[in-house]
Design a protein around this motif. Structure first.
Motif, PDB file in Angstrom:
ATOM      1  N   GLU A 137       0.886  -1.178  -0.166  1.00 17.54           N
ATOM      2  CA  GLU A 137       0.052   0.031  -0.032  1.00 17.54           C
ATOM      3  C   GLU A 137       0.887   1.250  -0.102  1.00 17.54           C
ATOM      4  O   GLU A 137       0.588   2.178  -0.647  1.00 17.54           O
ATOM      5  CB  GLU A 137      -1.043  -0.164   1.300  1.00 17.54           C
ATOM      6  CG  GLU A 137      -1.867  -1.263   1.203  1.00 17.54           C
ATOM      7  CD  GLU A 137      -2.780  -0.939   0.019  1.00 17.54           C
ATOM      8  OE1 GLU A 137      -3.223   0.272  -0.419  1.00 17.54           O
ATOM      9  OE2 GLU A 137      -3.420  -1.915  -0.736  1.00 17.54           O
ATOM     10  N   LEU A 140       2.196   1.617  -3.746  1.00 19.39           N
ATOM     11  CA  LEU A 140       1.096   2.237  -4.207  1.00 19.39           C
ATOM     12  C   LEU A 140       1.009   3.440  -4.210  1.00 19.39           C
ATOM     13  O   LEU A 140       0.679   4.423  -5.102  1.00 19.39           O
ATOM     14  CB  LEU A 140      -0.200   1.573  -4.181  1.00 19.39           C
ATOM     15  CG  LEU A 140      -0.221   0.120  -4.704  1.00 19.39           C
ATOM     16  CD1 LEU A 140      -1.647  -0.617  -4.241  1.00 19.39           C
ATOM     17  CD2 LEU A 140      -0.477   0.330  -6.456  1.00 19.39           C
ATOM     18  N   LEU A 141       0.620   3.985  -2.884  1.00 24.13           N
ATOM     19  CA  LEU A 141       0.651   5.448  -2.522  1.00 24.13           C
ATOM     20  C   LEU A 141       1.735   6.430  -3.081  1.00 24.13           C
ATOM     21  O   LEU A 141       1.424   7.315  -3.775  1.00 24.13           O
ATOM     22  CB  LEU A 141       0.472   5.684  -1.055  1.00 24.13           C
ATOM     23  CG  LEU A 141       0.181   7.100  -0.509  1.00 24.13           C
ATOM     24  CD1 LEU A 141      -0.892   7.689  -0.956  1.00 24.13           C
ATOM     25  CD2 LEU A 141       0.194   7.115   0.754  1.00 24.13           C
ATOM     26  N   GLN A 142       2.984   5.881  -3.025  1.00 25.87           N
ATOM     27  CA  GLN A 142       4.001   6.712  -3.601  1.00 25.87           C
ATOM     28  C   GLN A 142       3.838   6.724  -5.243  1.00 25.87           C
ATOM     29  O   GLN A 142       3.996   8.027  -5.748  1.00 25.87           O
ATOM     30  CB  GLN A 142       5.397   6.095  -3.407  1.00 25.87           C
ATOM     31  CG  GLN A 142       5.825   5.936  -2.045  1.00 25.87           C
ATOM     32  CD  GLN A 142       7.111   5.232  -1.829  1.00 25.87           C
ATOM     33  OE1 GLN A 142       7.397   4.389  -2.269  1.00 25.87           O
ATOM     34  NE2 GLN A 142       7.750   5.631  -0.467  1.00 25.87           N
ATOM     35  N   LYS A 143       3.296   5.862  -5.845  1.00 23.58           N
ATOM     36  CA  LYS A 143       3.274   5.869  -7.068  1.00 23.58           C
ATOM     37  C   LYS A 143       1.915   6.931  -7.845  1.00 23.58           C
ATOM     38  O   LYS A 143       2.386   7.465  -8.508  1.00 23.58           O
ATOM     39  CB  LYS A 143       2.923   4.409  -7.818  1.00 23.58           C
ATOM     40  CG  LYS A 143       4.241   3.489  -7.799  1.00 23.58           C
ATOM     41  CD  LYS A 143       3.896   1.864  -8.290  1.00 23.58           C
ATOM     42  CE  LYS A 143       5.255   1.144  -7.907  1.00 23.58           C
ATOM     43  NZ  LYS A 143       6.217   1.145  -9.269  1.00 23.58           N
ATOM     44  N   TYR A 144       1.156   6.537  -6.794  1.00 21.70           N
ATOM     45  CA  TYR A 144      -0.086   7.486  -7.237  1.00 21.70           C
ATOM     46  C   TYR A 144       0.310   9.046  -6.941  1.00 21.70           C
ATOM     47  O   TYR A 144      -0.189   9.991  -7.606  1.00 21.70           O
ATOM     48  CB  TYR A 144      -1.407   7.229  -5.966  1.00 21.70           C
ATOM     49  CG  TYR A 144      -2.025   5.873  -6.715  1.00 21.70           C
ATOM     50  CD1 TYR A 144      -2.294   5.664  -7.940  1.00 21.70           C
ATOM     51  CD2 TYR A 144      -2.532   5.232  -5.546  1.00 21.70           C
ATOM     52  CE1 TYR A 144      -3.019   4.400  -8.356  1.00 21.70           C
ATOM     53  CE2 TYR A 144      -3.091   3.891  -5.921  1.00 21.70           C
ATOM     54  CZ  TYR A 144      -3.254   3.528  -7.404  1.00 21.70           C
ATOM     55  OH  TYR A 144      -3.821   2.400  -7.635  1.00 21.70           O
ATOM     56  N   GLU A 145       1.106   9.246  -5.829  1.00 22.81           N
ATOM     57  CA  GLU A 145       1.689  10.714  -5.743  1.00 22.81           C
ATOM     58  C   GLU A 145       2.484  10.995  -6.931  1.00 22.81           C
ATOM     59  O   GLU A 145       2.211  12.311  -7.192  1.00 22.81           O
ATOM     60  CB  GLU A 145       2.505  10.736  -4.333  1.00 22.81           C
ATOM     61  CG  GLU A 145       1.478  10.507  -3.173  1.00 22.81           C
ATOM     62  CD  GLU A 145       2.264  10.738  -1.601  1.00 22.81           C
ATOM     63  OE1 GLU A 145       3.164  10.102  -1.682  1.00 22.81           O
ATOM     64  OE2 GLU A 145       1.439  10.815  -0.725  1.00 22.81           O
ATOM     65  N   GLN A 147       2.093   9.892  -9.781  1.00 21.33           N
ATOM     66  CA  GLN A 147       1.367  10.083 -11.157  1.00 21.33           C
ATOM     67  C   GLN A 147       0.627  11.482 -10.840  1.00 21.33           C
ATOM     68  O   GLN A 147       0.331  12.046 -11.748  1.00 21.33           O
ATOM     69  CB  GLN A 147       0.228   8.906 -11.111  1.00 21.33           C
ATOM     70  CG  GLN A 147      -0.282   8.904 -12.246  1.00 21.33           C
ATOM     71  CD  GLN A 147      -1.417   7.771 -12.285  1.00 21.33           C
ATOM     72  OE1 GLN A 147      -1.835   7.098 -11.272  1.00 21.33           O
ATOM     73  NE2 GLN A 147      -2.052   7.664 -13.675  1.00 21.33           N
ATOM     74  N   LYS A 148       0.127  11.781  -9.479  1.00 22.08           N
ATOM     75  CA  LYS A 148      -0.697  13.062  -9.322  1.00 22.08           C
ATOM     76  C   LYS A 148       0.285  14.203  -9.721  1.00 22.08           C
ATOM     77  O   LYS A 148      -0.091  15.238 -10.429  1.00 22.08           O
ATOM     78  CB  LYS A 148      -1.234  13.042  -7.701  1.00 22.08           C
ATOM     79  CG  LYS A 148      -1.823  14.497  -7.603  1.00 22.08           C
ATOM     80  CD  LYS A 148      -1.962  14.578  -6.035  1.00 22.08           C
ATOM     81  CE  LYS A 148      -2.645  15.827  -5.516  1.00 22.08           C
ATOM     82  NZ  LYS A 148      -2.882  15.909  -4.130  1.00 22.08           N
ATOM     83  N   LYS A 149       1.521  14.193  -9.213  1.00 21.55           N
ATOM     84  CA  LYS A 149       2.356  15.345  -9.384  1.00 21.55           C
ATOM     85  C   LYS A 149       2.644  15.522 -10.930  1.00 21.55           C
ATOM     86  O   LYS A 149       2.639  16.483 -11.545  1.00 21.55           O
ATOM     87  CB  LYS A 149       3.656  14.978  -8.927  1.00 21.55           C
ATOM     88  CG  LYS A 149       4.961  16.119  -8.873  1.00 21.55           C
ATOM     89  CD  LYS A 149       5.986  15.647  -8.060  1.00 21.55           C
ATOM     90  CE  LYS A 149       7.227  16.729  -8.380  1.00 21.55           C
ATOM     91  NZ  LYS A 149       8.462  16.281  -7.604  1.00 21.55           N
TER      92      LYS A 149
END
Length: 157
Positions: A137, A140-145, A147-149
């Motif tokens: 998790e 995943l959170l790091q990857k989503y962050e 991607q968001k950036k």
């Protein structure tokens, strides 16, 4: 300037060179060609700002002087003890006003609940699977962050 590969590098063939992890207070600090510990072990920071923090070392490894290490005796699941020590209060064993220290001679006689080896194994497996899920998790959170950036950076191009 030119160099030759033979002059600057050694060709590593299967089993010719072995590199072992060296741990410091913040985790892996380097890879070295020798080891001091040849089994899984619990690594405990014994002095400095992180005193009492623990890590789990796998396989053959070395540690620097700021760490103590514990290896299991028979009838003890090392990973179970690791999870138990995550909640162990080392505060009352800290000494020193400038640089805090803990000593095994002080906390080594502390009691830790140890059920049967089978129960230790069951608890360890449950906690290990929870730990794995937490790590997944976090990744995943790091990857989503990231991607968001990326999306926010390209939003106003």
């Amino acid at each position: 300037m030119s160099i030759t590969l033979r002059g600057q590098f050694a060709l590593a063939r299967g089993g010719q060179f072995n590199w072992y992890i060296q741990y410091g207070a913040n985790g892996i600090i380097s890879f070295i060609d020798s080891y001091k510990i040849d089994n899984d072990s619990i690594l405990i920071i014994k002095d400095g700002a992180g005193v009492g923090k623990i890590q789990f070392g796998i396989g053959k490894l070395s540690v620097i002087g700021t760490l103590n290490y514990l290896i299991a005796k028979s009838d003890t699941n090392l990973k179970y003890i690791f999870f138990s020590l995550k909640f162990f209060n080392f505060e009352k064993y800290k000494v020193g006003s400038g640089i805090p220290h803990i000593y095994f001679k002080d906390y080594g006689e502390s009691l830790i609940f140890c059920p049967s080896i089978d129960e230790q194994r069951n608890i360890e497996q449950l906690l290990s699977s929870i730990d794995e899920k937490i790590n997944i998790e976090k990744t995943l959170l790091q990857k989503y962050e990231m991607q968001k950036k990326h999306l926010l950076q390209n939003l106003f191009i």
